[in-house]
Design a protein around this motif. Structure first.
Motif, PDB file in Angstrom:
ATOM      1  N   PRO A   1       0.816  -1.227   0.000  1.00  0.00           N
ATOM      2  CA  PRO A   1       0.000   0.000   0.000  1.00  0.00           C
ATOM      3  C   PRO A   1       0.846   1.273   0.000  1.00  0.00           C
ATOM      4  CG  PRO A   1      -0.841  -1.570   1.603  1.00  0.00           C
ATOM      5  CD  PRO A   1       0.386  -2.184   1.038  1.00  0.00           C
ATOM      6  N   GLU A   2       1.971   1.256   0.734  1.00  0.00           N
ATOM      7  CA  GLU A   2       2.830   2.442   0.830  1.00  0.00           C
ATOM      8  C   GLU A   2       3.339   2.887  -0.544  1.00  0.00           C
ATOM      9  OE1 GLU A   2       2.981  -0.184   2.790  1.00  0.00           O
ATOM     10  OE2 GLU A   2       2.616   0.631   4.803  1.00  0.00           O
ATOM     11  N   ARG A   3       3.408   1.927  -1.487  1.00  0.00           N
ATOM     12  CA  ARG A   3       3.862   2.291  -2.836  1.00  0.00           C
ATOM     13  C   ARG A   3       2.947   3.342  -3.454  1.00  0.00           C
ATOM     14  NH1 ARG A   3       8.780   2.009  -3.150  1.00  0.00           N
ATOM     15  NH2 ARG A   3       8.399   3.057  -5.104  1.00  0.00           N
ATOM     16  N   ALA A   4       1.679   3.316  -3.088  1.00  0.00           N
ATOM     17  CA  ALA A   4       0.723   4.283  -3.641  1.00  0.00           C
ATOM     18  C   ALA A   4       1.142   5.699  -3.257  1.00  0.00           C
ATOM     19  CB  ALA A   4      -0.684   3.994  -3.130  1.00  0.00           C
ATOM     20  N   LEU A   5       1.498   5.823  -1.992  1.00  0.00           N
ATOM     21  CA  LEU A   5       1.895   7.132  -1.466  1.00  0.00           C
ATOM     22  C   LEU A   5       3.202   7.586  -2.115  1.00  0.00           C
ATOM     23  CD1 LEU A   5       0.710   8.887   0.640  1.00  0.00           C
ATOM     24  CD2 LEU A   5       2.010   7.694   2.382  1.00  0.00           C
ATOM     25  N   LEU A   6       4.163   6.659  -2.154  1.00  0.00           N
ATOM     26  CA  LEU A   6       5.464   7.000  -2.732  1.00  0.00           C
ATOM     27  C   LEU A   6       5.320   7.263  -4.224  1.00  0.00           C
ATOM     28  CD1 LEU A   6       7.507   4.363  -0.715  1.00  0.00           C
ATOM     29  CD2 LEU A   6       7.410   6.816  -0.307  1.00  0.00           C
TER      30      LEU A   6
ATOM     31  N   LEU B   1       2.585   8.395  -5.807  1.00  0.00           N
ATOM     32  CA  LEU B   1       1.942   9.702  -6.003  1.00  0.00           C
ATOM     33  C   LEU B   1       2.947  10.828  -5.795  1.00  0.00           C
ATOM     34  CD1 LEU B   1      -1.499   9.125  -4.234  1.00  0.00           C
ATOM     35  CD2 LEU B   1      -1.192   9.788  -6.622  1.00  0.00           C
ATOM     36  N   ARG B   2       3.748  10.712  -4.747  1.00  0.00           N
ATOM     37  CA  ARG B   2       4.762  11.739  -4.475  1.00  0.00           C
ATOM     38  C   ARG B   2       5.713  11.867  -5.664  1.00  0.00           C
ATOM     39  NH1 ARG B   2       6.131   9.868   1.780  1.00  0.00           N
ATOM     40  NH2 ARG B   2       4.181  10.656   2.684  1.00  0.00           N
ATOM     41  N   GLU B   3       6.141  10.706  -6.171  1.00  0.00           N
ATOM     42  CA  GLU B   3       7.098  10.698  -7.272  1.00  0.00           C
ATOM     43  C   GLU B   3       6.464  11.215  -8.568  1.00  0.00           C
ATOM     44  OE1 GLU B   3       8.548   6.770  -8.053  1.00  0.00           O
ATOM     45  OE2 GLU B   3       9.976   7.447  -9.556  1.00  0.00           O
TER      46      GLU B   3
ATOM     47  N   LEU C   1       5.325  19.926   3.737  1.00  0.00           N
ATOM     48  CA  LEU C   1       5.256  20.892   4.846  1.00  0.00           C
ATOM     49  C   LEU C   1       4.440  20.301   5.980  1.00  0.00           C
ATOM     50  CD1 LEU C   1       4.397  24.110   2.799  1.00  0.00           C
ATOM     51  CD2 LEU C   1       6.568  22.896   2.995  1.00  0.00           C
ATOM     52  N   ARG C   2       5.050  20.232   7.140  1.00  0.00           N
ATOM     53  CA  ARG C   2       4.366  19.653   8.299  1.00  0.00           C
ATOM     54  C   ARG C   2       4.381  20.636   9.463  1.00  0.00           C
ATOM     55  NH1 ARG C   2       5.543  13.101   8.085  1.00  0.00           N
ATOM     56  NH2 ARG C   2       4.386  12.866   6.156  1.00  0.00           N
ATOM     57  N   PRO C   3       3.340  21.425   9.587  1.00  0.00           N
ATOM     58  CA  PRO C   3       3.290  22.387  10.683  1.00  0.00           C
ATOM     59  C   PRO C   3       3.029  21.678  12.012  1.00  0.00           C
ATOM     60  CG  PRO C   3       1.285  22.535   9.349  1.00  0.00           C
ATOM     61  CD  PRO C   3       2.149  21.485   8.724  1.00  0.00           C
TER      62      PRO C   3
ATOM     63  N   VAL D   1      17.154   8.371   0.759  1.00  0.00           N
ATOM     64  CA  VAL D   1      17.226   6.915   0.870  1.00  0.00           C
ATOM     65  C   VAL D   1      15.895   6.240   0.489  1.00  0.00           C
ATOM     66  CG1 VAL D   1      16.616   6.751   3.336  1.00  0.00           C
ATOM     67  CG2 VAL D   1      18.291   5.160   2.359  1.00  0.00           C
ATOM     68  N   TYR D   2      14.792   7.016   0.496  1.00  0.00           N
ATOM     69  CA  TYR D   2      13.497   6.454   0.095  1.00  0.00           C
ATOM     70  C   TYR D   2      13.493   6.039  -1.376  1.00  0.00           C
ATOM     71  CZ  TYR D   2      10.504   7.435   4.159  1.00  0.00           C
ATOM     72  OH  TYR D   2       9.908   7.431   5.378  1.00  0.00           O
ATOM     73  N   PHE D   3      14.253   6.765  -2.199  1.00  0.00           N
ATOM     74  CA  PHE D   3      14.196   6.518  -3.641  1.00  0.00           C
ATOM     75  C   PHE D   3      15.535   6.090  -4.238  1.00  0.00           C
ATOM     76  CE2 PHE D   3      10.496   9.125  -2.771  1.00  0.00           C
ATOM     77  CZ  PHE D   3       9.515   8.560  -3.573  1.00  0.00           C
TER      78      PHE D   3
END
Ligand code: IPM
Ligand code: MG
Length: 360
Positions: A91-96, A98-100, A108-110, A143-145
């Protein structure tokens, strides 16, 4: 602006994703009522839900939807059900993916603390009161990619490899985002690396220093990641904007979320080449999924960030944030932020209470 229509791709995902997104999307109708701006919501499958439906965590149709949207709202992905799958279909591949594919290199993480939740923080009141930090996490590199990657067998022994790569171009563009943000805030930027051990992050440090020449009004300080992890607990008020690599940003943002008492409160925005994507920083919390007890606030605040950053609707974003504040002040609490004497509510009621106050 009235009469305008924006297209939003909505990806509820897995676990608590669908429940929290269901509350957050209610914000759009209120904004339409108030401004006359229309939002067309198109829902797509991503993550484990998509894998179950068609064997692919990021189906082409969903990716297409995201590429054609003005903004993307994502719930959460993942869960124990899919943990044994190959990395390529987790499932995490979906997130990665989309980001890619959307080129979302700036996350941005307030991190802000609501006065009414100060007791929910595991730290002492005086340490967390008033903190207002923006973590700028590089999101499409590191390191993620990096390649090579994987587990192979050498001389009968398994060896795992991941690679930490950053080009100066990748570092420079995230640095500029961070400096611009710092300039609009308190003008104080801390760049986090591990330059005492990792060459890639020495380059990170060098490029940050070079770029700082264009931002004389911002003070730049470098900090090692281990020290930063400690300083975030010791004296979080010293931080204004933090800029760091993909992996360090992942870890530090979870740590920083605890200053606020619950990871269920923090939104995020990821910006890049195409439409920006908005999502809570928490995960899919499969253990509490489907029970109407998850906190929808992080996702609601992610919609507020979308209104502000993607559509320039500052006033509407402020109203959403104020509505959350008022609901907390009135004592409504989901389980994760509950304290004696407060009013325990479920996901849906929390959502309703917030939405009611945006229109009021
Ligand atoms: C996050 C999450 C993701 C990440 C996971 C789910 C891949 O932890 O957005 O922080 O590591 O980036
Ligand atoms: Mg994370």
């Amino acid at each position: 602006m009235a009469g305008k229509t924006y297209r939003i791709a909505v990806f509820p995902g897995d676990g608590i994703g669908p429940e929290i997104v269901a509350q957050a999307v209610k914000v759009f109708s209120v904004v339409t009522e108030r401004t006359g701006i229309n939002f067309t919501l198109e829902e797509g499958l991503v993550g484990g839900a998509a894998y179950d439906a068609c064997g692919d965590p990021l189906p082409a149709a969903s990716l297409e939807m995201a590429l054609n949207a003005d903004a993307v709202l994502l719930g959460a992905v993942g869960g124990p059900k899919w943990e044994a799958l190959d990395y390529s279909v987790r499932p995490e591949r979906a997130l990665l993916g989309l980001r890619e594919k959307l080129g979302l290199f700036a996350n941005l993480r307030p991190v802000t603390v609501f006065d009414d939740l100060i007791e929910a923080s595991p730290l002492k009141n005086h340490i967390v009161r008033g903190i207002d930090i923006m973590i700028v996490r590089e999101l499409t590199g590191g390191v993620y990619f990096g390649k090579p990657r994987g587990v192979k067998t050498e001389k009968g022994m398994r060896v795992g490899i991941n690679t930490l790569v950053y080009s100066e171009e990748e570092i420079e563009r995230i640095a500029r985002v961070a400096f611009e943000i710092a300039r609009q805030r308190r003008g104080n930027l801390v760049s986090v690396d591990k330059a005492n051990v990792l060459e890639t992050t020495q380059l990170w440090r060098d490029v940050l220093t070079e770029v700082s020449g264009d931002y004389r009004d911002v003070s730049l300080k470098h900090m090692y990641v281990d020290n930063c992890a400690m300083q975030l607990i010791r004296d979080p008020a010293q931080f204004d904007v933090i800029v760091t690599t993909n992996l360090f940003g992942d870890i530090l943002s979870d740590e920083a979320s605890m200053l606020t008492g619950s990871i269920g409160m923090l939104p995020s925005a990821s910006r890049g080449r195409c439409a920006a994507m908005y999502e809570p920083i928490h995960g899919s919390a499969p253990d509490i999924a489907g029970r109407n007890i998850a906190n929808p606030v992080a996702t609601i605040l992610s919609v507020a960030m979308m209104l502000q950053y993607s559509f320039g609707l500052k006033e509407e974003a402020r109203r959403v944030e104020e509505a959350v504040e008022t609901v907390l002040r009135s004592g409504f609490r989901t389980r994760d932020i509950f304290q004696e004497g407060m009013l325990l509510v479920g996901t849906e009621e929390m959502g309703e209470e917030v939405v009611k106050r945006i229109s009021a």
